[in-house]
Enzyme design. Structure first.
Site, PDB file in Angstrom:
ATOM      1  N   GLY A 173       0.885  -1.119   0.043  1.00 43.34           N
ATOM      2  CA  GLY A 173      -0.055  -0.196   0.025  1.00 43.34           C
ATOM      3  C   GLY A 173       0.596   1.225   0.063  1.00 43.34           C
ATOM      4  N   GLN A 174       0.169   2.495  -0.082  1.00 44.01           N
ATOM      5  CA  GLN A 174       0.725   3.655   0.112  1.00 44.01           C
ATOM      6  C   GLN A 174       0.063   4.531   0.614  1.00 44.01           C
ATOM      7  OE1 GLN A 174       1.365   5.002  -3.871  1.00 44.01           O
ATOM      8  NE2 GLN A 174       2.278   7.020  -3.202  1.00 44.01           N
ATOM      9  N   GLY A 175       0.825   5.410   1.550  1.00 43.19           N
ATOM     10  CA  GLY A 175       0.304   6.245   2.113  1.00 43.19           C
ATOM     11  C   GLY A 175       0.912   7.757   2.278  1.00 43.19           C
ATOM     12  N   GLY A 176       0.541   8.826   3.023  1.00 45.18           N
ATOM     13  CA  GLY A 176       0.899  10.038   2.936  1.00 45.18           C
ATOM     14  C   GLY A 176       2.649  10.151   3.356  1.00 45.18           C
ATOM     15  N   GLY A 218       4.568   7.285   3.118  1.00 50.09           N
ATOM     16  CA  GLY A 218       5.663   6.330   2.549  1.00 50.09           C
ATOM     17  C   GLY A 218       4.914   5.084   1.850  1.00 50.09           C
ATOM     18  N   VAL A 258       4.154   0.809   1.712  1.00 52.26           N
ATOM     19  CA  VAL A 258       4.401  -0.324   2.701  1.00 52.26           C
ATOM     20  C   VAL A 258       4.758  -1.481   1.795  1.00 52.26           C
ATOM     21  CG1 VAL A 258       3.191  -1.587   4.504  1.00 52.26           C
ATOM     22  CG2 VAL A 258       2.976   0.796   4.352  1.00 52.26           C
ATOM     23  N   LYS A 314       7.382  -0.377   6.513  1.00 52.87           N
ATOM     24  CA  LYS A 314       7.028   0.736   6.124  1.00 52.87           C
ATOM     25  C   LYS A 314       8.265   1.789   5.831  1.00 52.87           C
ATOM     26  CE  LYS A 314       5.171   3.808   9.002  1.00 52.87           C
ATOM     27  NZ  LYS A 314       3.969   4.455   9.854  1.00 52.87           N
ATOM     28  N   ASP A 329      -4.150   9.922  16.630  1.00 48.89           N
ATOM     29  CA  ASP A 329      -4.383   9.505  15.137  1.00 48.89           C
ATOM     30  C   ASP A 329      -5.288   8.368  14.725  1.00 48.89           C
ATOM     31  OD1 ASP A 329      -4.334  10.306  12.506  1.00 48.89           O
ATOM     32  OD2 ASP A 329      -2.521   9.639  11.910  1.00 48.89           O
TER      33      ASP A 329
END
Length: 654
Positions: A340-343, A345, A347, A361, A459
């Protein structure tokens, strides 16, 4: 002065680059049969100039062959070299063992070392070979009777007997050294041979193996020679020789001295003047914003490194394992499987040496500050709970940063709860949703009360809740977490932290109350409401404007004692679970932090230990109005308008 230095800097860099090893002739990595990602000192037998551990027979079955030193024997490679070791098979030894020939004990099994590379065989076992002549045997017996106490004996060879041990006690090597240190007569000698296992069936040949694991170590001189463009060799006196092709004249002039000069002087000189030129440039452009930003970046990076070292020192043996970036690449197979991809970076899925799957990550250079990274490592290292994700290790190497977590097969909760309106079947049943809500509540209760130091997450959202193969939830991503003493009820914060849509109102408007663990309670409530509704709490795409803000719509239906009209409810038991989750969530999102329950109370409410759990909470006095209400001239107070914008991520047209 500055311009001259700059020109010199460019010219020297070009000179150093042109004098280095040419990448066009020797590949950085190559493959041969089932052996992949091979690099120096390995080389194909057709490219002997690129290394000296030659590999041939790439198309041969079952394995390619490796020659450890030029002119030496060839061995079958049983697998890919890993961590400076490789498994090999000796066909000559294999033939001898197949026939159970005693000549296998005639000499020690060893490999020839070179001035530029040394070998160590890891699976060798000690055997003592003693002649059967009556005189020698008598001498051995009379000299010391306890020489071979605890040893097994194999007497199947005509001329000698073999003594060996079947177990691997720590003091075995000391005993063997004592035996071979001159205490025996010349009738006995030490023989070291590779083994596959120990057994006690009376036949020593079943212990022996033609397969051995060899570990190699290159000398520093050889590494320097290779990366400066030379070849590691030896001269006629078997001394190290770095062969270069700078010119025929150079080679001829230096071969008489038994050593060919490498371009180290050029490299060192170029590096020195490059540093001088770079410092001049930095001084000249010190007032420019671009350079100032770079300088500030390096200062902060150095500070991050000091913080990491201080953290490791404070935690001692309890600190998580630190991995190098090269190990991270091996674990993830060079970042092959992206999860996956998040803000902050990407994973990736990885696998440790013991076969355990992990999620890595990789922090984005721009997305995550060093402070957030260290904060997450420090926070999660204090936890140990079934509903908190486990940190296996981390990597902090310059700008390369990675967190290595236990692998969660079902990914994040986010992908399971947001559903299409036309689909009347949920991805997760209500019992599983209820189980997940309870698990997250227990995890937050642990962070707030179970740790030595209270941890406020700040969060909590579906994206940060991971699910294992049994849909057991685990809280992750502690980058915004804050540590505080348990007796502290309110913490100080310089700025807002969290994700819009889940941020507690007191974080945005400080006059509503102090920031505390009740802020996590609010985020939890907003998240559970999204689990219940299968949608975002604020959704401008709904058909009816009264449903834009989902918590407001839910509260009205409960207040009027109407059906909740939630998706997927099949029976009264699921209906009760859904109602309980809604009521608990509405308690959690009370605007006044003092009206919200603690996470311990939330757990009790969900588990039905109190009648309080079935009571309807007070109506929050701050909530985003619907689009129709705003257009009908409803007055929104300034504090409420700010809350609408920051927490619900929506501004209504007035």
């Amino acid at each position: 002065m500055t311009f001259t230095s700059f020109v010199c800097f460019i010219l020297i860099c070009y000179l150093v680059q042109t004098k280095g090893r040419s990448d066009s002739s020797c590949p950085k990595s190559f493959s041969c049969g089932n052996l992949t990602d091979l690099s120096f000192p390995f080389t194909l037998s057709t490219q002997s100039d690129c290394g000296f551990l030659s590999i041939s027979g790439c198309d041969a079955k079952p394995f390619p062959r490796i020659q450890l030193l030029p002119g030496g024997d060839w061995y079958y490679a049983l697998g890919k070299p890993y961590n400076y070791t490789v498994w090999l098979r000796d066909t000559k030894l294999e033939a001898t063992l197949r026939q159970h020939e005693c000549q296998v004990f005639d000499e020690n099994f060893s490999l020839t070392n070179s001035p530029y590379i040394s070998f160590n065989i890891l699976n060798l076992h000690n055997f003592f070979k003693c002649n059967k002549s009556s005189n020698n045997t008598l001498n051995v017996t009379l000299k010391r009777k306890d020489h071979f106490t605890g040893y097994e004996m194999y007497d199947g060879c005509d001329a000698f007997s073999i003594y060996y041990k079947l177990h691997g006690d720590d003091d075995d090597d000391d005993d063997d050294r004592d035996i071979s240190a001159g205490n025996l007569t010349a009738a006995c000698s030490l023989v070291r041979l590779p083994i596959v296992s120990v057994s006690n069936n009376g036949n020593v040949f079943t212990m022996l193996s033609p397969e051995f694991q060899v570990e190699w170590k290159l000398s520093d001189e050889c590494y320097g020679c290779h990366y400066s463009g030379g070849q590691c060799q030896t001269d006629i006196t078997n001394k190290f020789l770095c062969h270069t092709d700078v010119s025929n004249k150079t080679a001829a002039g230096t071969s008489k001295r038994g050593h060919l000069r490498t371009p180290w002087f050029i490299v060192a000189t170029g590096t020195f003047f490059s540093c001088i030129g770079l410092l001049v440039l930095l001084f000249y452009f010190r007032e420019k914003i671009l350079w100032y930003k770079y300088l500030r970046f390096w200062d902060s990076n150095a500070e991050d490194h000091r913080n990491i070292e201080a953290f490791l020192m404070n935690y001692g043996l309890y600190a998580p394992k630190r991995y190098s970036y090269s190990e991270v690449k091996r674990i993830t197979s060079h970042f092959k499987n992206k999860l996956g991809q998040g803000g902050c970076g990407n994973v990736y899925k990885g696998r440790l040496h013991n076969g355990k799957h992990v999620a890595v990550k990789l922090a984005n250079r721009k997305g995550t500050s060093g402070e957030e990274f260290i904060n997450e490592v420090a926070s999660i290292s204090k936890t140990s709970h079934v509903n908190i994700v486990s940190l296996v290790g981390f990597c902090f190497e310059g700008r390369r940063r990675a967190l290595i977590y236990e692998f969660m097969p079902n990914g994040s909760l986010e992908k399971f709860i947001y559903e299409e309106r036309s689909n009347r079947v949920r991805q997760l049943s209500w019992p599983i949703l209820y189980k997940i809500a309870r698990g997250i509540a227990r995890g937050l209760e642990y962070l707030h009360r179970g740790c030595t130091t209270r941890i406020l997450h700040f969060d909590i959202k579906p994206h940060n809740i991971l699910l294992d193969d049994d849909f057991c939830p685990k809280i992750s991503d502690f980058g915004l977490a804050k540590l505080c003493m348990k007796k502290e009820s309110v913490v100080s914060m310089l700025g807002a932290r969290g994700t819009i849509g889940y941020i507690a109102p007191e974080i945005v408007c400080r006059n509503l109350g102090g920031v505390s663990h009740k802020s996590d309670v609010y985020s939890y409530g907003m998240m559970v409401l999204e689990m219940v509704g299968g949608r975002k709490n604020v959704d401008v795409e709904v058909d009816r404007t009264s449903e834009i803000y989902f918590p407001h719509w839910l509260y009205r239906r409960i207040e009027l004692d109407e059906e909740l009209q939630l998706i997927g409810i099949m029976n009264d038991s699921e209906k009760e679970c859904a109602r309980k989750m809604v009521l608990v969530s509405l308690w959690c999102i009370q605007t006044d932090p003092s009206n919200r329950p603690s996470m311990s109370k939330v757990v009790e409410m969900l588990e039905g230990n109190q009648d309080y759990s079935l009571q309807i909470p007070p109506k929050p006095y701050l909530y985003p109005a619907s689009r129709s209400e705003v257009k009908s001239s409803v007055v929104v107070e300034p504090a409420q308008a700010l809350f609408v914008d920051m927490s619900a991520n929506i501004l209504y047209e007035i």
